[in-house]
Design an enzyme around this catalytic site. Structure first.
Site, PDB file in Angstrom:
ATOM      1  N   GLU A  97      38.725  28.158  42.582  1.00 49.10           N
ATOM      2  CA  GLU A  97      37.367  27.752  42.876  1.00 49.10           C
ATOM      3  C   GLU A  97      36.354  28.278  41.873  1.00 49.10           C
ATOM      4  OE1 GLU A  97      38.305  29.380  46.614  1.00 49.10           O
ATOM      5  OE2 GLU A  97      37.462  27.666  47.662  1.00 49.10           O
ATOM      6  N   CYS A 110      29.910  30.956  38.700  1.00 50.50           N
ATOM      7  CA  CYS A 110      30.890  32.018  38.916  1.00 50.50           C
ATOM      8  C   CYS A 110      32.265  31.391  38.671  1.00 50.50           C
ATOM      9  CB  CYS A 110      30.762  32.528  40.352  1.00 50.50           C
ATOM     10  SG  CYS A 110      31.967  33.788  40.772  1.00 50.50           S
ATOM     11  N   CYS A 117      45.627  36.516  42.378  1.00 51.22           N
ATOM     12  CA  CYS A 117      45.249  37.789  41.765  1.00 51.22           C
ATOM     13  C   CYS A 117      46.335  38.815  42.046  1.00 51.22           C
ATOM     14  CB  CYS A 117      43.920  38.256  42.358  1.00 51.22           C
ATOM     15  SG  CYS A 117      43.244  39.726  41.557  1.00 51.22           S
ATOM     16  N   CYS A 121      43.315  43.903  46.412  1.00 53.58           N
ATOM     17  CA  CYS A 121      42.254  44.610  47.138  1.00 53.58           C
ATOM     18  C   CYS A 121      42.272  44.176  48.609  1.00 53.58           C
ATOM     19  CB  CYS A 121      40.887  44.324  46.522  1.00 53.58           C
ATOM     20  SG  CYS A 121      40.759  44.878  44.810  1.00 53.58           S
ATOM     21  N   CYS A 124      39.597  41.471  50.023  1.00 53.10           N
ATOM     22  CA  CYS A 124      39.288  40.267  49.240  1.00 53.10           C
ATOM     23  C   CYS A 124      40.218  39.111  49.563  1.00 53.10           C
ATOM     24  CB  CYS A 124      39.358  40.598  47.748  1.00 53.10           C
ATOM     25  SG  CYS A 124      38.955  39.203  46.691  1.00 53.10           S
ATOM     26  N   GLY A 164      40.632  36.131  40.626  1.00 48.66           N
ATOM     27  CA  GLY A 164      41.386  36.738  39.523  1.00 48.66           C
ATOM     28  C   GLY A 164      40.749  37.985  38.949  1.00 48.66           C
ATOM     29  N   GLU A 165      41.544  38.696  38.156  1.00 50.89           N
ATOM     30  CA  GLU A 165      41.075  39.895  37.465  1.00 50.89           C
ATOM     31  C   GLU A 165      41.004  39.554  35.965  1.00 50.89           C
ATOM     32  OE1 GLU A 165      39.786  43.029  37.740  1.00 50.89           O
ATOM     33  OE2 GLU A 165      39.983  42.975  35.563  1.00 50.89           O
ATOM     34  N   SER A 219      33.815  47.044  39.833  1.00 51.27           N
ATOM     35  CA  SER A 219      33.849  47.107  41.292  1.00 51.27           C
ATOM     36  C   SER A 219      34.297  48.503  41.700  1.00 51.27           C
ATOM     37  CB  SER A 219      34.843  46.070  41.826  1.00 51.27           C
ATOM     38  OG  SER A 219      34.440  44.784  41.408  1.00 51.27           O
ATOM     39  N   LEU A 220      33.407  49.237  42.361  1.00 44.76           N
ATOM     40  CA  LEU A 220      33.728  50.628  42.722  1.00 44.76           C
ATOM     41  C   LEU A 220      34.206  50.748  44.169  1.00 44.76           C
ATOM     42  CD1 LEU A 220      31.009  52.930  41.118  1.00 44.76           C
ATOM     43  CD2 LEU A 220      33.422  52.727  40.501  1.00 44.76           C
ATOM     44  N   ASN A 295      31.462  40.453  52.919  1.00 44.62           N
ATOM     45  CA  ASN A 295      31.556  39.144  53.571  1.00 44.62           C
ATOM     46  C   ASN A 295      32.844  39.093  54.363  1.00 44.62           C
ATOM     47  OD1 ASN A 295      29.188  37.920  52.333  1.00 44.62           O
ATOM     48  ND2 ASN A 295      30.343  38.127  50.439  1.00 44.62           N
ATOM     49  N   CYS A 338      31.041  36.238  47.639  1.00 41.21           N
ATOM     50  CA  CYS A 338      32.008  37.150  47.020  1.00 41.21           C
ATOM     51  C   CYS A 338      33.200  37.416  47.916  1.00 41.21           C
ATOM     52  CB  CYS A 338      31.371  38.496  46.719  1.00 41.21           C
ATOM     53  SG  CYS A 338      29.957  38.405  45.687  1.00 41.21           S
TER      54      CYS A 338
END
Ligand code: SAH
Length: 347
Positions: A97, A110, A117, A121, A124, A164-165, A219-220, A295, A338
């Site tokens: 997407e 975006c 991925c 995480c 996600c 994805g990363e 991203s922390l 989210n 996100c």
């Protein structure tokens, strides 16, 4: 199989032209047409007819297909589901997407950098279906050109924050940014491009050298190693000390402020203790903190913090001299926010 010209650099297209017995400037003309979004060789009217006919027989401009499009009428956000030709040339389509967002300063896309991925995480949606494959530079470029055509408006900014990363697919992402930047292509300033990483340190180092003018976000989400590893497995390979050190070096080398993303998960990383750690570890860094109330992704069972709590944390960080904002949420009505971009395959 016809040769795919989408995602080729100016130099590659010049070489392609030469190989086909044409002058290199024909490659430049091709590059210009392709990056304007022209998909049909017949429309490339400044190319000789014979060359156009040859192109039709031997080459293609391998755009993605828009499988689905959802529009959030309240803010103009559009979520696209793109289909990419399956790897083995089979009929199955890989899908990912991209999200088109309208801001005061222009339109942003975006972009997804992989199908699925590998980072896993816990919060996600992109991690749920596992990893399928990397996207090519052409497949990333196609997201921009197709979204522009569908929205009927130019895209001035891109953020590589979709599925994805990006630093797990560094070469293709780098090529994509260079093509966007080419003055004969979209001529997009590197300042209008931002890449977000979950924290792959070698990628951060490389990016600082290759693209000192582009934006970088990390991203922390948690400020202790135990906590961060429990929601982001990547932290076991690249723990916080090294990551924050790499971030600091990035700001020193590029002179650019770095963005830290912090998704607020209720009771998990939004307590006073968490805020104290944020203040302690980010003090005196050239940075901006982007707070994003998590989210909802059904499968994860995690809840976002309230908007109110997020605002309070932003105020507290600001008081400690750390620039912070709560991200304005676009696309929430269409699961385009996100972490909600999920693997979808059309049967
Ligand atoms: N892989 C890259 C880029 C994609 S994610 C990265 O991790 O940075 C873009 C941002 O959305 C990241 O900060 C990611 O952690 C965050 N995100 C993921 N899931 C989310 C969710 N459910 N709610 C809010 N933000 C989320």
């Amino acid at each position: 199989m016809k040769q795919d010209l989408l995602g080729m650099t100016m130099d590659e297209l010049k070489a392609f032209a030469t190989e086909t017995g044409e002058k290199p400037f024909r490659g430049k003309q091709l590059f210009i047409w392709i990056n304007r979004g022209v998909r049909d060789f017949r429309e490339m009217t400044d190319l000789p007819l014979a060359f156009r006919q040859k192109l039709e027989e031997t080459a293609r401009i391998g755009h993605a297909e828009i499988l689905d499009q959802q529009i959030d009428e309240t803010d103009g956000t559009r979520k696209f589901l793109f289909g990419f030709a399956g790897e083995a040339g089979d009929d199955a389509m890989d899908a990912a997407e991209a999200v088109f967002m309208k801001y005061k300063y222009g339109n942003t896309l975006c972009v997804s950098s992989q199908i699925g991925c590998r980072m896993g995480c816990r919060f996600c949606a992109s991690a749920l279906g596992g990893f399928v494959r990397d996207l090519t530079a052409g497949e990333m470029l196609s997201q921009v050109l197709m979204a522009e055509a569908a929205a009927g408006e130019p895209i001035n900014h891109i953020v590589v924050m979709g599925m994805g990363e990006p630093f797990d697919n560094y070469e293709n992402v780098a090529k994509f940014l260079r093509i966007l930047h080419d003055p004969d292509g979209k001529n997009m300033s590197y300042r209008n491009m931002t890449v977000s990483t979950s924290g792959l340190i070698p990628g951060i180092r490389r990016f600082a050298k290759d693209f000192p003018q582009a934006g970088l976000a990390i991203s922390l989400h948690r400020m202790t190693d135990a906590g961060r590893s429990s929601i982001m497995p990547v932290n076991r390979r690249y723990p916080l000390d090294g990551l924050l050190q790499a971030a600091k070096e990035y700001t020193e080398e590029t002179g650019r402020r770095i963005t830290f993303e912090y998704a607020l998960i209720r009771s998990e990383n939004d307590t006073e203790e968490d805020v104290a750690l944020l203040k302690k570890r980010l003090r005196r860094m050239l940075c901006h903190v982007n707070l994003i109330p998590l989210n909802k992704v059904e499968e994860t069972g995690l809840e976002g913090s309230s908007r109110q709590r997020a605002e309070a944390i932003a105020v507290e960080l600001e008081q400690a001299g750390i620039s912070a904002t709560v991200r304005r949420e676009l696309g929430g009505n269409i699961d385009g926010a996100c972490g909600q971009l999920r693997l979808q395959r059309k049967k």
